[in-house]
Each structure stands twice: as C-alpha cells, then as structure tokens.
Enzyme design. Structure first.
Site, short mmCIF file in Angstrom:
data_model
loop_
_atom_site.label_atom_id
_atom_site.label_comp_id
_atom_site.label_asym_id
_atom_site.label_seq_id
_atom_site.Cartn_x
_atom_site.Cartn_y
_atom_site.Cartn_z
N SER A 64 0.83 -1.21 0.00
CA SER A 64 0.00 0.00 0.00
C SER A 64 0.86 1.26 0.00
O SER A 64 2.01 1.25 0.44
CB SER A 64 -0.90 0.03 1.24
OG SER A 64 -1.72 -1.09 1.29
N1 SAH Z 1 -0.83 -4.80 4.11
C1 SAH Z 1 -0.03 -5.09 2.93
C2 SAH Z 1 -0.69 -4.72 1.62
C3 SAH Z 1 -1.70 -5.71 1.32
S1 SAH Z 1 -2.30 -5.85 -0.33
C4 SAH Z 1 1.33 -4.45 3.03
O1 SAH Z 1 1.58 -3.73 4.00
O2 SAH Z 1 2.15 -4.71 2.15
C5 SAH Z 1 -3.68 -6.89 0.09
C6 SAH Z 1 -3.32 -8.29 0.51
O3 SAH Z 1 -4.52 -8.90 0.97
C7 SAH Z 1 -2.80 -9.15 -0.62
O4 SAH Z 1 -1.55 -9.69 -0.27
C8 SAH Z 1 -3.87 -10.24 -0.76
O5 SAH Z 1 -3.33 -11.50 -1.13
C9 SAH Z 1 -4.47 -10.27 0.63
N2 SAH Z 1 -5.82 -10.81 0.75
C10 SAH Z 1 -6.87 -10.65 -0.08
N3 SAH Z 1 -7.96 -11.32 0.38
C11 SAH Z 1 -7.57 -11.93 1.54
C12 SAH Z 1 -8.22 -12.78 2.49
N4 SAH Z 1 -9.48 -13.17 2.36
N5 SAH Z 1 -7.50 -13.21 3.55
C13 SAH Z 1 -6.19 -12.86 3.72
N6 SAH Z 1 -5.52 -12.07 2.85
C14 SAH Z 1 -6.20 -11.61 1.78
#
Ligand code: SAH
Length: 216
Positions: A64
């Site tokens: 992000s």
């Molecule tokens: N917080 C992260 C950015 C996340 S991007 C950082 O600091 O880098 C969103 C993430 O959510 C992705 O890696 C995706 O695979 C995950 N995601 C999406 N749906 C999800 C779910 N149901 N459970 C766990 N992770 C999920």
C-alpha cells in the site's frame, strides 16, 4: 540488504510529506520514519520505496501507499500492547509499522508465497508478529478479541465474523466498496453489541477474496 543513511534520509522526507498531507499522529509518523520500507520491496526498487506511492509485489498484489498505511493506522488509534489483527499481510510493511508501535500483531495472508516472504522479512529486520496463512474472512477467534482490526484489501461489505472478534471499545478499519473504489470505514464497537460507523474518504485496494490460494 540493510538499512542505510541514504534510506534514512529518504524516510525523513517521506515523513515530512505525510505530515503535509494531514497525518498528525506522531506515533504513526515515527513508525514510518523507523521502518525500512525498501526491505519490503524488490532490492532493485530502492528509489521507489520512499515515494508516496503503492508498488507492485509478486502475485499481482501491492504494497500500500505509505499515506494509506499511515491513514489506516491513525484511524486504529494504536496503543502499546494492543492486540491488532491485520487482514492481508502482503509485504508485511503494515504489520511492521504496527509492531514498531508496540502492538501485538496477528496478520493473515491468503497467498502462500507472500505469507512466507513477509515472515522472513520481518524476522530478518527483527520485528515480531504472528503470521497466519488462511482466509482473513474467518479471522482468528482463538487469539481474540482484538483491540483493533485493520483490513488492507477491499471488502465488499464489513465482514461480520471479524466484527465479532473486536473487543468492546475496539476499532475496525476497513475499505468497503466495489473493486474500483472503496470508502475507508471506521467501525467502533461502542458496547457489547453496538457499533458506530463513520466514513473517511475514498481509496483503492486490491480485492479481499474468499478462501485461500494464488488465484487473483
Ligand atoms: N498490508 C499489505 C498490503 C496488502 S495488499 C502491506 O503492508 O504490504 C492486500 C493483501 O490482501 C494481498 O496480499 C492479498 O493477497 C491479501 N488478501 C486478499 N484477500 C484476503 C483474504 N481473504 N485473507 C487474507 N488475505 C487476503
């Protein structure tokens, strides 16, 4: 790869930029100034690590934008030793920010490769968090209830199972909406069964998907 003076200088500028953009929680700003974001990205992209932009990770996911991480973290109002559940570990950067702020961090990722990589990254820098591979929609009731829950993927609606894992007085921060645009939503659990919802502007996240696996 390690932290460098160059990276520290770039972080200081990033903190100034976030301050100008309206982030005022000093604990959050200090965490952004501390966590070496470049170590959460491909080493070839040092120059991208400290500009206020989202950046692609493997598996079609993204780290992000620093502003977004700082904004969500500010809404959570993290206090030391708070139990915080994060959904969507991704690179682990948000988890590291929370860990540096003194929170006990529980983070769930549905992509196995990201789950492994983020764990290695935090360990190599020396931050501690509990990592889980699984579907974030289920939460982690056995580790709850939580003081805060932060969802870092776009949820079509506020996930009810997660609301149930919030302490009375706890806060959930979740981008809610379609895949094109979401409204940053703060849910405050005001009593045993009462919730207050407030909206905090538009954002764009990758979708929160059901189940586990590598399907985008
Ligand atoms: N917080 C992260 C950015 C996340 S991007 C950082 O600091 O880098 C969103 C993430 O959510 C992705 O890696 C995706 O695979 C995950 N995601 C999406 N749906 C999800 C779910 N149901 N459970 C766990 N992770 C999920």
């Amino acid at each position: 790869m390690t932290d460098t003076f160059e990276a520290k200088g770039m972080r200081k500028k990033l903190v100034d930029e976030l301050r100008r953009k309206g982030i005022s929680d000093e604990d959050v700003l200090s965490a952004v100034g501390t966590v070496p974001r470049h170590l959460f990205m491909d080493p070839a992209f040092l120059s991208h690590a400290y500009v206020d932009k989202a950046f692609p990770l493997t598996s079609g996911q993204t780290i992000s934008q620093p502003y977004t991480v700082a904004f969500q973290t500010s809404l959570l109002k993290v206090r030391k030793r708070d139990k915080i559940l994060e959904i969507g570990t991704g690179s682990g950067y948000q988890a590291a920010i929370l860990a540096v702020m003194g929170a006990r961090v529980f983070t769930i990722e549905r992509h196995r490769d990201l789950f492994y990589k983020a764990q290695q990254t935090l360990e190599s820098i020396g931050y501690s968090a509990d990592f889980f591979f699984g579907d974030g929609y289920e939460g982690k009731p056995q580790y709850g209830p939580f003081d805060g829950i932060v969802i870092t993927a776009a949820a079509p609606e506020v996930p009810l199972k997660l609301l149930q894992q919030l302490k009375a007085g706890g806060r959930m921060v979740v981008p809610v909406g379609s895949s094109n645009s979401q409204i940053m939503t703060l849910v405050e659990k005001t009593g045993d069964d009462t919730f207050e919802y407030t909206s905090h502007g538009n954002f764009v996240f990758v979708p929160m998907l059901k189940g586990i696996g590598n399907v985008k």
